[in-house]
Design a protein around this motif. Structure first.
Motif, PDB file in Angstrom:
ATOM      1  N   TYR A 110      11.802  -5.019 -10.485  1.00 49.01           N
ATOM      2  CA  TYR A 110      11.135  -4.600  -8.750  1.00 49.01           C
ATOM      3  C   TYR A 110      12.042  -3.380  -8.792  1.00 49.01           C
ATOM      4  O   TYR A 110      13.901  -3.645  -9.086  1.00 49.01           O
ATOM      5  CB  TYR A 110      10.536  -5.074  -8.086  1.00 49.01           C
ATOM      6  N   ALA A 111      11.853  -2.110  -8.228  1.00 49.83           N
ATOM      7  CA  ALA A 111      12.990  -1.387  -7.488  1.00 49.83           C
ATOM      8  C   ALA A 111      12.480  -2.248  -6.196  1.00 49.83           C
ATOM      9  O   ALA A 111      11.641  -2.267  -5.222  1.00 49.83           O
ATOM     10  CB  ALA A 111      13.146  -0.829  -7.322  1.00 49.83           C
ATOM     11  N   PRO A 112      13.142  -1.277  -5.245  1.00 53.79           N
ATOM     12  CA  PRO A 112      12.923  -1.911  -3.729  1.00 53.79           C
ATOM     13  C   PRO A 112      11.929  -0.522  -2.864  1.00 53.79           C
ATOM     14  O   PRO A 112      11.533   0.036  -4.342  1.00 53.79           O
ATOM     15  CB  PRO A 112      14.261  -0.700  -2.403  1.00 53.79           C
ATOM     16  N   ILE A 113      10.905  -1.042  -2.306  1.00 49.99           N
ATOM     17  CA  ILE A 113       9.853  -0.776  -2.089  1.00 49.99           C
ATOM     18  C   ILE A 113      10.104   1.046  -2.102  1.00 49.99           C
ATOM     19  O   ILE A 113       9.447   1.801  -2.671  1.00 49.99           O
ATOM     20  CB  ILE A 113       9.121  -0.751  -0.393  1.00 49.99           C
ATOM     21  N   SER A 114      10.790   1.692  -0.693  1.00 54.23           N
ATOM     22  CA  SER A 114      11.262   2.891  -1.362  1.00 54.23           C
ATOM     23  C   SER A 114      12.044   3.520  -1.979  1.00 54.23           C
ATOM     24  O   SER A 114      11.721   4.414  -2.132  1.00 54.23           O
ATOM     25  CB  SER A 114      12.284   3.374  -0.280  1.00 54.23           C
ATOM     26  N   GLY A 115      12.374   3.080  -3.174  1.00 53.15           N
ATOM     27  CA  GLY A 115      13.247   3.858  -4.239  1.00 53.15           C
ATOM     28  C   GLY A 115      15.118   2.844  -4.618  1.00 53.15           C
ATOM     29  O   GLY A 115      15.351   2.606  -3.339  1.00 53.15           O
ATOM     30  N   LEU A 116      15.347   3.439  -5.106  1.00 49.32           N
ATOM     31  CA  LEU A 116      16.491   2.674  -5.550  1.00 49.32           C
ATOM     32  C   LEU A 116      17.094   3.785  -4.191  1.00 49.32           C
ATOM     33  O   LEU A 116      16.963   5.152  -4.063  1.00 49.32           O
ATOM     34  CB  LEU A 116      17.738   3.226  -6.676  1.00 49.32           C
TER      35      LEU A 116
ATOM     36  N   ASN B 148      21.576  24.991  -2.160  1.00 52.75           N
ATOM     37  CA  ASN B 148      21.238  25.565  -0.964  1.00 52.75           C
ATOM     38  C   ASN B 148      20.354  24.718   0.269  1.00 52.75           C
ATOM     39  O   ASN B 148      19.570  24.865   0.752  1.00 52.75           O
ATOM     40  CB  ASN B 148      19.040  26.077  -1.714  1.00 52.75           C
ATOM     41  N   LYS B 149      20.747  23.681   0.210  1.00 49.69           N
ATOM     42  CA  LYS B 149      20.453  22.894   1.421  1.00 49.69           C
ATOM     43  C   LYS B 149      20.283  22.946   3.238  1.00 49.69           C
ATOM     44  O   LYS B 149      21.099  24.288   2.821  1.00 49.69           O
ATOM     45  CB  LYS B 149      21.541  21.641   1.271  1.00 49.69           C
ATOM     46  N   PRO B 150      19.412  22.704   3.266  1.00 53.92           N
ATOM     47  CA  PRO B 150      19.490  23.301   4.805  1.00 53.92           C
ATOM     48  C   PRO B 150      20.499  22.773   5.885  1.00 53.92           C
ATOM     49  O   PRO B 150      20.291  22.112   5.433  1.00 53.92           O
ATOM     50  CB  PRO B 150      17.400  23.498   5.341  1.00 53.92           C
ATOM     51  N   LEU B 151      19.993  23.268   7.083  1.00 50.71           N
ATOM     52  CA  LEU B 151      20.986  22.553   7.890  1.00 50.71           C
ATOM     53  C   LEU B 151      19.773  21.666   8.794  1.00 50.71           C
ATOM     54  O   LEU B 151      19.087  22.658   9.784  1.00 50.71           O
ATOM     55  CB  LEU B 151      21.752  23.657   9.247  1.00 50.71           C
ATOM     56  N   ALA B 152      19.980  20.520   7.958  1.00 50.81           N
ATOM     57  CA  ALA B 152      18.956  19.224   8.593  1.00 50.81           C
ATOM     58  C   ALA B 152      19.370  18.337   8.385  1.00 50.81           C
ATOM     59  O   ALA B 152      20.310  18.179   7.951  1.00 50.81           O
ATOM     60  CB  ALA B 152      17.131  19.362   8.166  1.00 50.81           C
ATOM     61  N   TYR B 153      18.279  17.178   9.239  1.00 49.10           N
ATOM     62  CA  TYR B 153      18.501  16.091   8.216  1.00 49.10           C
ATOM     63  C   TYR B 153      17.401  15.676   7.063  1.00 49.10           C
ATOM     64  O   TYR B 153      15.881  16.584   6.662  1.00 49.10           O
ATOM     65  CB  TYR B 153      18.166  15.173  10.186  1.00 49.10           C
ATOM     66  N   PHE B 154      17.406  14.888   6.273  1.00 52.73           N
ATOM     67  CA  PHE B 154      16.487  14.513   5.342  1.00 52.73           C
ATOM     68  C   PHE B 154      16.456  12.477   5.126  1.00 52.73           C
ATOM     69  O   PHE B 154      17.262  12.438   5.081  1.00 52.73           O
ATOM     70  CB  PHE B 154      17.225  15.364   3.808  1.00 52.73           C
ATOM     71  N   GLY B 155      15.215  12.493   4.048  1.00 49.84           N
ATOM     72  CA  GLY B 155      14.757  11.332   4.189  1.00 49.84           C
ATOM     73  C   GLY B 155      14.035  11.540   3.057  1.00 49.84           C
ATOM     74  O   GLY B 155      13.841  12.637   2.074  1.00 49.84           O
ATOM     75  N   ALA B 156      14.070  10.037   2.319  1.00 54.34           N
ATOM     76  CA  ALA B 156      12.741   9.873   0.715  1.00 54.34           C
ATOM     77  C   ALA B 156      12.663   9.391   0.003  1.00 54.34           C
ATOM     78  O   ALA B 156      13.168   8.028   1.038  1.00 54.34           O
ATOM     79  CB  ALA B 156      14.168  10.926  -0.399  1.00 54.34           C
ATOM     80  N   VAL B 157      11.016   9.400  -0.212  1.00 46.06           N
ATOM     81  CA  VAL B 157      10.974   7.686  -0.715  1.00 46.06           C
ATOM     82  C   VAL B 157      11.039   8.123  -2.148  1.00 46.06           C
ATOM     83  O   VAL B 157       9.750   8.691  -2.067  1.00 46.06           O
ATOM     84  CB  VAL B 157       9.766   7.530   0.024  1.00 46.06           C
ATOM     85  N   ALA B 158      10.776   7.242  -2.717  1.00 47.47           N
ATOM     86  CA  ALA B 158      10.269   6.804  -4.578  1.00 47.47           C
ATOM     87  C   ALA B 158       8.203   6.796  -4.845  1.00 47.47           C
ATOM     88  O   ALA B 158       8.046   6.571  -4.104  1.00 47.47           O
ATOM     89  CB  ALA B 158      11.025   6.039  -5.016  1.00 47.47           C
ATOM     90  N   THR B 159       8.060   8.053  -5.063  1.00 50.71           N
ATOM     91  CA  THR B 159       6.769   7.344  -5.083  1.00 50.71           C
ATOM     92  C   THR B 159       6.191   7.811  -6.994  1.00 50.71           C
ATOM     93  O   THR B 159       7.026   8.369  -7.541  1.00 50.71           O
ATOM     94  CB  THR B 159       6.102   9.597  -4.385  1.00 50.71           C
ATOM     95  N   ALA B 160       4.868   7.870  -7.038  1.00 48.86           N
ATOM     96  CA  ALA B 160       4.775   7.876  -8.478  1.00 48.86           C
ATOM     97  C   ALA B 160       4.024   9.356  -9.232  1.00 48.86           C
ATOM     98  O   ALA B 160       3.521   9.820  -8.556  1.00 48.86           O
ATOM     99  CB  ALA B 160       3.373   6.809  -8.496  1.00 48.86           C
ATOM    100  N   GLY B 161       5.512  10.426  -9.349  1.00 46.31           N
ATOM    101  CA  GLY B 161       5.548  11.268  -9.419  1.00 46.31           C
ATOM    102  C   GLY B 161       4.859  12.413  -8.858  1.00 46.31           C
ATOM    103  O   GLY B 161       5.161  12.206  -7.692  1.00 46.31           O
ATOM    104  N   GLY B 162       5.146  13.472  -8.855  1.00 45.23           N
ATOM    105  CA  GLY B 162       3.959  14.888  -7.727  1.00 45.23           C
ATOM    106  C   GLY B 162       3.256  14.068  -7.176  1.00 45.23           C
ATOM    107  O   GLY B 162       3.122  14.485  -6.290  1.00 45.23           O
TER     108      GLY B 162
END
Length: 407
Positions: A70-76, A91-105
């Protein structure tokens, strides 16, 4: 026996239907005589699935326990950091970022629609579009409305975009907009940096009235659109946006790593507010648990191992670039021959697909079967897959489409 909201649902997918018809023709006539311009995967010049040797080698080198655990729910966590870096490059914008692993695009698109559009509300995207957007909206209790992607001169139709945004927000308190660029499916179009600025200006103006605006940028094919940083330059424009203008980006490992069936991607959130990003991570994690629980650990681990090996990483990039150049050469043949024979096509900038406007796409595609050419009929025209059509077989396709349209 189904619930009322599910009654009568039956999936009819024009892409897979066309590919099935192509495969039946191959059984009868032989693969060498059939042109497969249907499926959204890269086929090599022999007509078999093209994969990246370095990706395969890295994947096979993983311990079996790393593939099946298993991987963690949100992803590794390291995977999530990596996909943010890969998505933006320099090209990172000036911002905060978050991410979650998903089943493909597709999973990323699902979570964006599920969590950032109210039930019963409209989601806005272009008329030329990937049909699965419609299905996800239906599945999650939303409806899809469209703006005209092109004006009469086949330029980006900013005017219709602005009109549709305004009309929807006269009825709704919030709006989710989906833009698939660069390497748009099904047209191969890409918004310029100026066009992106105009889109953001429209959305900022609506946000200034107190409306909540969410923008999903679908970049599934970005690594087949051109040079890494030039295709991502527009992303810097996501700096310092109003708190009520939230950007999401769908990342996919399917095309860039030829891991189509491993179903691994990510949804990335971009905001000027850390609080908005925390909310994004929480609601996305909740949706993961209730949709697929967690995502393929092996593909996530493969990406991390590939990125960590500074010796093989350049080899991978060279292999991927070779696939991009192969698809580009095929597309160049079609675009050149379309111009020569007078076939009108949608402006192609890069990616897997080229689109031909047609009044009766189904009839045209059926007529093409006489030449053993298989393409995908859409509402507004025909999708030709440069990714799956060999360089040799691409010669003459444009002229035969024009002939089928005139029949």
């Amino acid at each position: 026996m189904t619930a009322t909201h599910a009654a009568g649902r039956k999936l009819q997918d024009a892409i897979f239907d066309a590919n099935q018809a192509c495969n039946e023709a191959i059984k009868i006539h032989g693969a060498e005589k059939v042109t497969n311009a249907t499926i959204g995967v890269v086929l090599n010049e022999e007509g078999t699935l093209a994969t990246l040797p370095t990706v395969e080698k890295t994947f096979r080198s993983l311990a079996f326990s790393e593939l099946v655990a298993y991987a963690p729910i949100s992803g590794l966590p390291d995977y999530l950091d990596a996909v943010v870096d890969l998505t933006f490059a320099d090209n990172k914008p000036l911002a905060y970022f978050g991410a979650v692993a998903t089943a493909g695009g597709t999973g990323a698109v699902h979570h964006a629609i599920a969590n950032y559009a109210e039930r019963g509300d409209a989601v806005l995207t272009s008329d030329w579009r990937w049909g699965t957007y419609d299905l996800i909206c239906n599945e999650t209790g939303k409806r899809l409305e469209t703006f005209k992607l092109f004006d009469s001169a086949l330029n980006f139709n900013l005017s219709d975009f602005a009109v549709k945004v305004d009309a929807i927000l006269k009825k709704q308190k919030s709006l989710l907009v989906i833009i698939n660029s660069p390497a748009h499916n099904p047209t191969g179009y890409a918004l310029s940096d100026d066009e992106w600025q105009q889109v953001l200006d429209v959305l900022k103006a609506q946000a200034s009235t107190g409306k909540n605006i969410s923008l999903l940028v679908d970049i599934a094919y970005i690594d087949f659109a051109g040079e890494k940083n030039s295709t991502r330059s527009f992303m810097k424009k996501f700096s310092n946006l109003p708190e009520n203008l939230f950007v999401m980006i769908s990342f996919s490992m399917s095309k860039s790593y030829t891991l189509y069936g491993q179903r691994t991607g990510a949804l990335i959130g971009v905001s000027s507010s850390e609080k908005i990003i925390d909310e994004f991570k929480n609601v996305s994690k909740y949706s993961c648990r209730t949709t697929w629980s967690n995502i393929n650990r092996g593909a996530q681990a493969m990406l991390l191992k590939l990125l960590a090996d500074k010796e093989i990483l350049p080899t991978y990039e060279a292999e991927r670039n070779a696939l991009y150049q192969m698809v580009k050469r095929r597309a160049d043949v079609f675009v050149t021959e379309a111009k020569a024979c007078g076939l009108r096509i949608v402006p192609y900038k890069g990616g897997f697909f080229i689109a031909v406007p047609a009044e009766n796409p189904v009839a045209v595609c059926k007529k093409l079967h006489d030449d053993l050419i298989f393409a995908v009929p859409l509402n507004l025209g025909i999708r030709v897959a440069a990714c799956s059509t060999s360089f040799e077989k691409m010669h003459g396709v444009a002229k035969k489409i024009l002939r089928a349209m005139e029949f």
